[in-house]
Design a protein around this motif. Structure first.
Motif, PDB file in Angstrom:
ATOM      1  N   GLY A   1      36.004  55.541  38.294  1.00 57.46           N
ATOM      2  CA  GLY A   1      37.244  55.376  37.555  1.00 57.46           C
ATOM      3  C   GLY A   1      36.948  54.708  36.231  1.00 57.46           C
ATOM      4  O   GLY A   1      36.025  53.907  36.135  1.00 57.46           O
ATOM      5  N   MET A   2      37.684  55.089  35.242  1.00 54.35           N
ATOM      6  CA  MET A   2      37.510  54.459  33.932  1.00 54.35           C
ATOM      7  C   MET A   2      38.879  54.143  33.375  1.00 54.35           C
ATOM      8  O   MET A   2      39.879  54.752  33.745  1.00 54.35           O
ATOM      9  CB  MET A   2      36.764  55.374  32.959  1.00 54.35           C
ATOM     10  CG  MET A   2      35.312  55.593  33.284  1.00 54.35           C
ATOM     11  SD  MET A   2      34.410  56.409  31.941  1.00 54.35           S
ATOM     12  CE  MET A   2      33.774  54.983  31.072  1.00 54.35           C
ATOM     13  N   GLN A   3      38.872  53.189  32.483  1.00 53.99           N
ATOM     14  CA  GLN A   3      40.073  52.830  31.757  1.00 53.99           C
ATOM     15  C   GLN A   3      39.804  53.082  30.277  1.00 53.99           C
ATOM     16  O   GLN A   3      38.649  53.201  29.861  1.00 53.99           O
ATOM     17  CB  GLN A   3      40.420  51.371  32.031  1.00 53.99           C
ATOM     18  CG  GLN A   3      40.731  51.155  33.505  1.00 53.99           C
ATOM     19  CD  GLN A   3      40.872  49.691  33.886  1.00 53.99           C
ATOM     20  OE1 GLN A   3      40.389  48.802  33.212  1.00 53.99           O
ATOM     21  NE2 GLN A   3      41.545  49.467  34.993  1.00 53.99           N
TER      22      GLN A   3
ATOM     23  N   LEU B   1      29.881  46.265  34.528  1.00 59.39           N
ATOM     24  CA  LEU B   1      31.132  46.117  33.780  1.00 59.39           C
ATOM     25  C   LEU B   1      32.224  45.532  34.663  1.00 59.39           C
ATOM     26  O   LEU B   1      32.916  44.590  34.271  1.00 59.39           O
ATOM     27  CB  LEU B   1      31.587  47.464  33.210  1.00 59.39           C
ATOM     28  CG  LEU B   1      32.957  47.468  32.527  1.00 59.39           C
ATOM     29  CD1 LEU B   1      33.013  46.481  31.373  1.00 59.39           C
ATOM     30  CD2 LEU B   1      33.314  48.872  32.072  1.00 59.39           C
ATOM     31  N   ARG B   2      32.388  46.056  35.869  1.00 61.35           N
ATOM     32  CA  ARG B   2      33.437  45.556  36.770  1.00 61.35           C
ATOM     33  C   ARG B   2      33.217  44.083  37.116  1.00 61.35           C
ATOM     34  O   ARG B   2      34.170  43.308  37.196  1.00 61.35           O
ATOM     35  CB  ARG B   2      33.504  46.391  38.051  1.00 61.35           C
ATOM     36  CG  ARG B   2      33.775  47.851  37.838  1.00 61.35           C
ATOM     37  CD  ARG B   2      35.181  48.147  37.340  1.00 61.35           C
ATOM     38  NE  ARG B   2      35.263  49.552  36.948  1.00 61.35           N
ATOM     39  CZ  ARG B   2      35.488  49.967  35.726  1.00 61.35           C
ATOM     40  NH1 ARG B   2      35.689  49.113  34.744  1.00 61.35           N
ATOM     41  NH2 ARG B   2      35.538  51.247  35.436  1.00 61.35           N
ATOM     42  N   SER B   3      31.976  43.688  37.296  1.00 62.05           N
ATOM     43  CA  SER B   3      31.656  42.291  37.593  1.00 62.05           C
ATOM     44  C   SER B   3      32.045  41.387  36.417  1.00 62.05           C
ATOM     45  O   SER B   3      32.629  40.319  36.595  1.00 62.05           O
ATOM     46  CB  SER B   3      30.166  42.146  37.904  1.00 62.05           C
ATOM     47  OG  SER B   3      29.811  40.806  38.070  1.00 62.05           O
ATOM     48  N   PHE B   4      31.714  41.839  35.198  1.00 67.74           N
ATOM     49  CA  PHE B   4      32.069  41.061  34.011  1.00 67.74           C
ATOM     50  C   PHE B   4      33.587  40.912  33.902  1.00 67.74           C
ATOM     51  O   PHE B   4      34.098  39.817  33.680  1.00 67.74           O
ATOM     52  CB  PHE B   4      31.510  41.720  32.740  1.00 67.74           C
ATOM     53  CG  PHE B   4      31.780  40.925  31.502  1.00 67.74           C
ATOM     54  CD1 PHE B   4      30.839  40.022  31.032  1.00 67.74           C
ATOM     55  CD2 PHE B   4      32.976  41.041  30.802  1.00 67.74           C
ATOM     56  CE1 PHE B   4      31.083  39.263  29.887  1.00 67.74           C
ATOM     57  CE2 PHE B   4      33.237  40.297  29.667  1.00 67.74           C
ATOM     58  CZ  PHE B   4      32.287  39.410  29.210  1.00 67.74           C
ATOM     59  N   VAL B   5      34.298  42.023  34.085  1.00 64.39           N
ATOM     60  CA  VAL B   5      35.760  41.993  33.965  1.00 64.39           C
ATOM     61  C   VAL B   5      36.376  41.142  35.074  1.00 64.39           C
ATOM     62  O   VAL B   5      37.334  40.401  34.851  1.00 64.39           O
ATOM     63  CB  VAL B   5      36.345  43.429  33.958  1.00 64.39           C
ATOM     64  CG1 VAL B   5      37.851  43.414  34.068  1.00 64.39           C
ATOM     65  CG2 VAL B   5      35.900  44.164  32.691  1.00 64.39           C
ATOM     66  N   ARG B   6      35.814  41.203  36.260  1.00 61.46           N
ATOM     67  CA  ARG B   6      36.313  40.383  37.369  1.00 61.46           C
ATOM     68  C   ARG B   6      36.159  38.890  37.048  1.00 61.46           C
ATOM     69  O   ARG B   6      37.043  38.090  37.307  1.00 61.46           O
ATOM     70  CB  ARG B   6      35.570  40.744  38.658  1.00 61.46           C
ATOM     71  CG  ARG B   6      36.187  40.257  39.920  1.00 61.46           C
ATOM     72  CD  ARG B   6      35.546  40.812  41.199  1.00 61.46           C
ATOM     73  NE  ARG B   6      34.117  41.095  41.160  1.00 61.46           N
ATOM     74  CZ  ARG B   6      33.572  42.311  41.018  1.00 61.46           C
ATOM     75  NH1 ARG B   6      34.346  43.372  40.880  1.00 61.46           N
ATOM     76  NH2 ARG B   6      32.268  42.473  41.001  1.00 61.46           N
ATOM     77  N   THR B   7      35.053  38.536  36.449  1.00 55.15           N
ATOM     78  CA  THR B   7      34.769  37.140  36.122  1.00 55.15           C
ATOM     79  C   THR B   7      35.514  36.663  34.876  1.00 55.15           C
ATOM     80  O   THR B   7      36.079  35.578  34.860  1.00 55.15           O
ATOM     81  CB  THR B   7      33.248  36.932  35.906  1.00 55.15           C
ATOM     82  OG1 THR B   7      32.574  37.358  37.092  1.00 55.15           O
ATOM     83  CG2 THR B   7      32.925  35.487  35.615  1.00 55.15           C
ATOM     84  N   HIS B   8      35.501  37.484  33.828  1.00 59.40           N
ATOM     85  CA  HIS B   8      36.025  37.059  32.518  1.00 59.40           C
ATOM     86  C   HIS B   8      37.322  37.750  32.109  1.00 59.40           C
ATOM     87  O   HIS B   8      37.858  37.422  31.050  1.00 59.40           O
ATOM     88  CB  HIS B   8      34.980  37.327  31.423  1.00 59.40           C
ATOM     89  CG  HIS B   8      33.671  36.675  31.670  1.00 59.40           C
ATOM     90  ND1 HIS B   8      33.461  35.331  31.500  1.00 59.40           N
ATOM     91  CD2 HIS B   8      32.486  37.187  32.096  1.00 59.40           C
ATOM     92  CE1 HIS B   8      32.206  35.039  31.788  1.00 59.40           C
ATOM     93  NE2 HIS B   8      31.594  36.148  32.161  1.00 59.40           N
ATOM     94  N   ARG B   9      37.766  38.710  32.900  1.00 56.55           N
ATOM     95  CA  ARG B   9      38.957  39.507  32.611  1.00 56.55           C
ATOM     96  C   ARG B   9      38.691  40.396  31.387  1.00 56.55           C
ATOM     97  O   ARG B   9      37.709  40.249  30.704  1.00 56.55           O
ATOM     98  CB  ARG B   9      40.189  38.623  32.419  1.00 56.55           C
ATOM     99  CG  ARG B   9      40.415  37.670  33.609  1.00 56.55           C
ATOM    100  CD  ARG B   9      41.629  36.832  33.474  1.00 56.55           C
ATOM    101  NE  ARG B   9      42.877  37.538  33.328  1.00 56.55           N
ATOM    102  CZ  ARG B   9      43.602  38.036  34.330  1.00 56.55           C
ATOM    103  NH1 ARG B   9      43.169  37.899  35.560  1.00 56.55           N
ATOM    104  NH2 ARG B   9      44.734  38.650  34.100  1.00 56.55           N
ATOM    105  N   ARG B  10      39.582  41.299  31.140  1.00 59.80           N
ATOM    106  CA  ARG B  10      39.444  42.184  29.971  1.00 59.80           C
ATOM    107  C   ARG B  10      39.568  41.390  28.681  1.00 59.80           C
ATOM    108  O   ARG B  10      38.966  41.738  27.673  1.00 59.80           O
ATOM    109  CB  ARG B  10      40.469  43.310  30.018  1.00 59.80           C
ATOM    110  CG  ARG B  10      40.088  44.329  31.046  1.00 59.80           C
ATOM    111  CD  ARG B  10      40.650  45.694  30.743  1.00 59.80           C
ATOM    112  NE  ARG B  10      39.929  46.646  31.561  1.00 59.80           N
ATOM    113  CZ  ARG B  10      38.864  47.320  31.166  1.00 59.80           C
ATOM    114  NH1 ARG B  10      38.404  47.179  29.959  1.00 59.80           N
ATOM    115  NH2 ARG B  10      38.262  48.148  31.979  1.00 59.80           N
TER     116      ARG B  10
END
Length: 178
Positions: free
Chosen positions: A88-90, A134-143
């Protein structure tokens, strides 16, 4: 009357020149149409819809980079990932892929160390896929953290960036450490 027409033309030209980069828009969802990319840079894709969008992005130079940078935090889904093996991509993911690819030479090597995928997204494990990083970064730091990290890079280096037409990528000016 003639003076008024000349004045209006000059005024209109000034207003167009002062439009901010955020008025520049690219339909990043269209980049996902067609076959996915398994390797290489998006600017090297030979699908006509991708070629057209990437040429549009390249034509607008630094304004494109600024516009894409503002979209990194967009969480709207893209129904067909542009990268193979992604589940999935955003829209923000597509913007990030395009930006980081614009800072890769034809061999796939990053032209700005800070924008290497693993460096930029703070890879925590060698076993993770690019999507998981990428998902790990977003999970930790949010978008919003992704957006802040891009903004920091851009504000720090925007005046040191040049376009290499032959390689179709951005580089740091000569003399700047990679």
């Amino acid at each position: 009357m003639k003076r008024l027409c000349v004045l209006l033309v000059l005024l209109a030209g000034t207003l167009v020149a002062q439009q901010p980069a955020n008025n520049l828009h690219f339909d990043l969802v269209k980049l996902s149409q067609g076959t996915c990319i398994s390797r290489g840079r998006i600017q090297d894709s030979d699908l006509k819809n991708r070629e057209h969008i990437m040429e549009h992005i390249e034509r607008h130079g630094v304004r494109s980079v600024e516009s894409l940078g503002k979209v990194i935090s967009d969480g709207h889904p893209v129904h067909h990932p542009i990268l193979c093996d992604w589940h999935g991509m955003q829209v923000g993911d597509v913007a990030l892929v395009v930006l980081l690819d614009l800072f890769k030479d034809p061999s796939g090597r990053s032209t700005a160390h800070e924008l290497e995928w693993d460096t930029f997204l703070e890879r925590s494990s060698p076993s993770l896929t690019q999507e998981q990083v990428l998902r790990s970064f977003v999970r930790t730091h949010r978008r919003s953290g992704l957006q802040e990290k891009w903004n920091y890079f851009w504000q720090e280096h925007r005046d040191q960036i040049i376009w290499d037409q032959q390689a179709r990528c951005y580089r740091m000016q000569p003399g700047h450490p990679r």
